[in-house]
Design a protein around this motif. Structure first.
Motif, mmCIF file in Angstrom:
data_model
loop_
_atom_site.group_PDB
_atom_site.id
_atom_site.type_symbol
_atom_site.label_atom_id
_atom_site.label_comp_id
_atom_site.label_asym_id
_atom_site.label_seq_id
_atom_site.Cartn_x
_atom_site.Cartn_y
_atom_site.Cartn_z
ATOM 1 N N ARG A 12 27.633 -14.199 17.332
ATOM 2 C CA ARG A 12 28.864 -13.143 17.123
ATOM 3 C C ARG A 12 29.086 -12.573 18.532
ATOM 4 N NH1 ARG A 12 27.796 -9.720 13.263
ATOM 5 N NH2 ARG A 12 28.293 -11.465 11.622
ATOM 6 N N GLU A 13 27.636 -11.770 19.100
ATOM 7 C CA GLU A 13 27.795 -10.999 20.292
ATOM 8 C C GLU A 13 28.220 -11.900 21.474
ATOM 9 O OE1 GLU A 13 23.890 -9.685 20.337
ATOM 10 O OE2 GLU A 13 24.206 -8.096 18.799
ATOM 11 N N GLN B 275 30.079 -14.599 21.445
ATOM 12 C CA GLN B 275 31.549 -14.784 21.265
ATOM 13 C C GLN B 275 32.466 -13.632 21.620
ATOM 14 O OE1 GLN B 275 32.055 -15.647 17.024
ATOM 15 N NE2 GLN B 275 31.621 -17.796 17.428
ATOM 16 N N GLU B 276 31.838 -12.525 21.426
ATOM 17 C CA GLU B 276 32.697 -11.129 21.798
ATOM 18 C C GLU B 276 32.374 -11.147 23.235
ATOM 19 O OE1 GLU B 276 30.865 -8.031 19.704
ATOM 20 O OE2 GLU B 276 31.916 -8.553 17.895
ATOM 21 N N ARG B 277 31.342 -11.540 24.065
ATOM 22 C CA ARG B 277 31.262 -11.418 25.262
ATOM 23 C C ARG B 277 32.262 -12.490 26.061
ATOM 24 N NH1 ARG B 277 25.580 -11.232 24.255
ATOM 25 N NH2 ARG B 277 25.536 -13.406 24.929
ATOM 26 N N THR C 1 34.758 -13.581 24.741
ATOM 27 C CA THR C 1 36.458 -13.159 24.777
ATOM 28 C C THR C 1 36.585 -11.942 25.558
ATOM 29 O OG1 THR C 1 36.192 -13.640 22.398
ATOM 30 C CG2 THR C 1 37.846 -12.413 23.037
ATOM 31 N N ALA C 2 35.546 -10.937 25.758
ATOM 32 C CA ALA C 2 35.807 -10.046 26.790
ATOM 33 C C ALA C 2 36.025 -10.658 28.083
ATOM 34 C CB ALA C 2 34.698 -9.301 26.650
#
Length: 112
Positions: free
Chosen positions: A40-41, A43-45, A47-48
């Protein structure tokens, strides 16, 4: 009536053979949770990073679209006239100062 018989059969089977968890159930569960958090982290990175890249490209594209002609004329005038080169050291100093400030602020605030 079929549902009742099915429930009764399942209850009897559960009473005869109790459910056994593996001895390392807590460890494997925590490991799976940590792995999902890492995914999840990541994917967040990603996406950012994609969002930042798109915003930068849109910003640069907008500047070129709206001010491209004026910037091109200014660069041509700076190259053709000798007075235009006198601004280069000042601009280079400002760029170096802001880059250094960005570096130190990023180091300071990324630890928080």
């Amino acid at each position: 009536m079929t549902d009742r018989a099915l429930h009764e059969a399942l209850r009897q089977k559960a009473e005869q053979e109790p459910l056994h968890l593996p001895s390392n159930f807590a460890y494997t569960t925590m490991r799976r949770i940590q792995q999902e958090q890492r995914v999840r982290e990541r994917q967040e990175r990603v996406t950012a990073a994609v969002t930042i890249a798109v915003c930068c490209l849109l910003g640069i594209g907008g500047i070129i679209y709206f001010y491209g002609e004026a910037l091109l004329r200014g660069c041509r005038a700076m190259v053709q006239e000798s007075e235009g080169f006198s601004m280069v050291p000042g601009i280079a100093f400002c760029f170096l100062f802001l880059a250094t400030l960005n570096y130190f602020l990023h180091r300071h605030f990324s630890k928080l």
